[in-house]
Scaffold this active site. Structure first.
Site, mmCIF file in Angstrom:
data_model
loop_
_atom_site.group_PDB
_atom_site.id
_atom_site.type_symbol
_atom_site.label_atom_id
_atom_site.label_comp_id
_atom_site.label_asym_id
_atom_site.label_seq_id
_atom_site.Cartn_x
_atom_site.Cartn_y
_atom_site.Cartn_z
ATOM 1 N N THR A 299 0.843 -1.187 0.209
ATOM 2 C CA THR A 299 0.013 0.094 0.060
ATOM 3 C C THR A 299 1.082 1.273 -0.100
ATOM 4 O OG1 THR A 299 -0.180 -0.102 2.417
ATOM 5 C CG2 THR A 299 -1.977 -1.306 1.138
ATOM 6 N N GLY A 300 2.015 1.002 0.162
ATOM 7 C CA GLY A 300 2.933 2.444 0.158
ATOM 8 C C GLY A 300 3.339 2.609 -1.439
ATOM 9 N N VAL B 8 8.416 -7.306 5.462
ATOM 10 C CA VAL B 8 8.925 -7.443 6.709
ATOM 11 C C VAL B 8 8.417 -8.459 7.608
ATOM 12 C CG1 VAL B 8 9.779 -4.866 6.902
ATOM 13 C CG2 VAL B 8 7.546 -5.630 7.757
ATOM 14 N N LEU C 87 14.483 -10.306 8.913
ATOM 15 C CA LEU C 87 14.778 -9.104 8.669
ATOM 16 C C LEU C 87 16.153 -8.823 8.924
ATOM 17 C CD1 LEU C 87 13.363 -6.365 7.606
ATOM 18 C CD2 LEU C 87 12.578 -5.881 10.180
ATOM 19 N N GLY D 105 12.807 -8.232 16.605
ATOM 20 C CA GLY D 105 13.996 -9.228 16.661
ATOM 21 C C GLY D 105 15.304 -8.367 16.137
ATOM 22 N N ALA E 233 4.034 1.664 15.763
ATOM 23 C CA ALA E 233 3.013 2.371 15.385
ATOM 24 C C ALA E 233 1.658 1.524 15.712
ATOM 25 C CB ALA E 233 2.823 2.590 13.771
ATOM 26 N N TYR F 162 -7.078 -6.054 11.689
ATOM 27 C CA TYR F 162 -6.434 -4.758 11.809
ATOM 28 C C TYR F 162 -6.290 -4.708 13.437
ATOM 29 C CZ TYR F 162 -4.589 -0.088 11.457
ATOM 30 O OH TYR F 162 -3.457 1.235 11.801
ATOM 31 N N LYS G 256 -2.948 -5.002 15.705
ATOM 32 C CA LYS G 256 -2.419 -4.164 16.447
ATOM 33 C C LYS G 256 -2.227 -4.328 18.064
ATOM 34 C CE LYS G 256 -0.663 -1.185 13.217
ATOM 35 N NZ LYS G 256 0.171 -0.978 13.021
ATOM 36 N N ARG H 95 -10.476 6.025 2.787
ATOM 37 C CA ARG H 95 -10.906 6.594 3.998
ATOM 38 C C ARG H 95 -11.730 8.077 3.758
ATOM 39 N NH1 ARG H 95 -5.820 5.714 7.696
ATOM 40 N NH2 ARG H 95 -4.594 5.701 5.799
HETATM 41 N N1 UDP Z 1 -17.089 6.959 5.634
HETATM 42 C C1 UDP Z 1 -18.415 7.723 5.148
HETATM 43 N N2 UDP Z 1 -17.932 7.897 3.677
HETATM 44 C C2 UDP Z 1 -17.043 7.335 3.017
HETATM 45 C C3 UDP Z 1 -16.045 6.799 3.729
HETATM 46 C C4 UDP Z 1 -16.139 6.725 5.194
HETATM 47 O O1 UDP Z 1 -19.036 8.418 5.620
HETATM 48 O O2 UDP Z 1 -17.007 7.315 1.861
HETATM 49 C C5 UDP Z 1 -17.186 7.088 7.399
HETATM 50 C C6 UDP Z 1 -17.007 5.551 7.948
HETATM 51 O O3 UDP Z 1 -18.245 4.975 8.120
HETATM 52 C C7 UDP Z 1 -16.424 6.055 9.279
HETATM 53 C C8 UDP Z 1 -15.905 7.494 9.130
HETATM 54 O O4 UDP Z 1 -16.197 7.924 7.773
HETATM 55 O O5 UDP Z 1 -17.503 6.365 10.222
HETATM 56 C C9 UDP Z 1 -14.298 7.452 9.147
HETATM 57 O O6 UDP Z 1 -13.890 6.405 8.133
HETATM 58 P P1 UDP Z 1 -12.579 6.242 7.861
HETATM 59 O O7 UDP Z 1 -12.420 5.078 6.871
HETATM 60 O O8 UDP Z 1 -11.899 7.508 7.257
HETATM 61 O O9 UDP Z 1 -11.523 5.623 8.993
HETATM 62 P P2 UDP Z 1 -11.833 4.849 10.383
HETATM 63 O O10 UDP Z 1 -11.481 6.166 11.289
HETATM 64 O O11 UDP Z 1 -13.040 4.292 10.385
HETATM 65 O O12 UDP Z 1 -10.668 4.117 10.067
#
Ligand code: UDP
Length: 318
Positions: free
Chosen positions: A36-37, A58, A62, A103, A115, A146, A150, A187
């Site tokens: 994803t980078g 990774v 490593l 390690g 992180a 995820y 973490k 996001r």
């Molecule tokens: N969200 C939204 N529309 C979009 C994408 C996300 O309303 O197109 C909402 C999602 O349901 C969540 C919030 O925005 O409540 C933040 O989501 P994001 O994916 O940014 O990151 P998260 O904080 O959940 O990791």
């Protein structure tokens, strides 16, 4: 010259960290399998003395030649769309990847920074979230890949600290934004900005009453620098407590981009069943132990981020 290894160094956060330590005079080795980078995130660093990018996964053994002073473990898919698409890689980099990075730090007697994430709090029943809150995570839900990776990573870091005396730091990162985020990482923030700049309606999930607290990248980097320089071993939240509902946030983006697009409510996708309804960091620990506080307002941070996304879409500010 101190040497710093950044896993996920070609990612959004990782690339900013590479730059930060390079400017401070470190030699920086970025390790990234570019899942994803993106290489272009560090293209401007590639010619500089002291910087190298190693394309490597990774989760495998490593090895880095020579001394290492700091290992910063930032490799992981981090947006819900990415980790839902890459569930096994996400679990592997959070577990096996953290083990390999620890390690390496142990072998080199280096300082280690994990992180971690506000996702360890799940859909939180305590608000705002202090580090003492243990969280409300569904291990078998979609986001579990995820969140649990973490949470396991945090446990492993503490085990290395307690069993081996390794110098470790854990940062719980809340929603962070800024240049080099991917426009299509799924996001809300880049999605809304992309939609607004393309003249499409903004897609708000559910009723838009769920909240997030967005922090600007420069503040995060400042906080991480302070955490690394401190002797704080317990987890520290780094984020901006300025909380906003997704609906208000969408309205903000509409206004910021000229007010020409509408807002469309969408049913929460099934994978978003465990979508946290509220999120805001309690930053008292960072304030008292690190003297850190976020400085960038959302208005200022969004202005800079918008400039970056406009550039990527080949648009100039109106
Ligand atoms: N969200 C939204 N529309 C979009 C994408 C996300 O309303 O197109 C909402 C999602 O349901 C969540 C919030 O925005 O409540 C933040 O989501 P994001 O994916 O940014 O990151 P998260 O904080 O959940 O990791």
């Amino acid at each position: 010259m101190p040497r710093t290894v950044v896993t996920g160094g070609a990612g959004f956060l990782g690339s900013h960290l590479c730059e930060h330590f390079l400017v401070k005079g470190h030699e920086v080795i970025a390790i990234d399998n570019l899942l994803t980078g993106r290489e272009e995130n560090v293209a401007h660093l590639l010619g500089r003395p002291g910087f190298s990018l190693v394309k490597y996964d990774v989760t495998n053994y490593l090895a880095v030649e020579g001394p290492v002073d700091q290992v910063l473990h930032f490799a992981s898919p981090a947006s819900p769309v990415d980790y839902l698409r890459l569930p096994i890689q996400t679990l592997k980099v959070g577990s096996l990847g953290t083990h390999k990075a620890l390690g390496l730090a142990l072998a080199k007697k280096a300082r280690f920074l994990l992180a971690s994430t506000s996702e360890v709090y799940g859909d939180p029943a305590v608000h705002p979230q202090p580090e003492s809150y243990w969280g409300n995570v569904n291990p078998v839900g979609y986001r579990g890949v995820y969140d649990e990776a973490k949470r396991f990573a945090e446990a492993l870091v503490m085990a290395y600290h307690r069993a081996h005396g390794l110098q470790t730091r854990i940062v719980r990162i809340f929603n962070t934004y800024g240049p080099r985020m991917r426009l299509n990482d799924g996001r809300a923030l880049p999605t809304f900005i992309g939609q607004a700049l393309r003249g499409e309606p903004l897609t708000v999930y559910g009723d838009g009453m769920q909240t997030r607290s967005f922090g600007y990248i420069d503040d995060l980097v400042d906080g991480l620098g302070r955490l690394l320089a401190s002797d704080v071993t317990e987890p520290v939240n780094i984020g901006n407590p300025d909380e906003v509902t997704m609906l208000d946030f969408a309205k903000e983006i509409v206004a910021l981009t000229g007010g020409r697009v509408g807002i469309e409510f969408r049913k929460l996708p099934p994978e978003y069943a465990d979508d946290p309804k509220q999120r805001r960091p309690d930053i008292s620990r960072a304030q008292s132990l690190l003297g850190w506080t976020p400085r960038t307002t959302r208005a200022e941070g969004l202005k800079r981020t918008l400039g970056y996304f406009r550039g990527r879409l080949g648009q100039t500010a109106p």
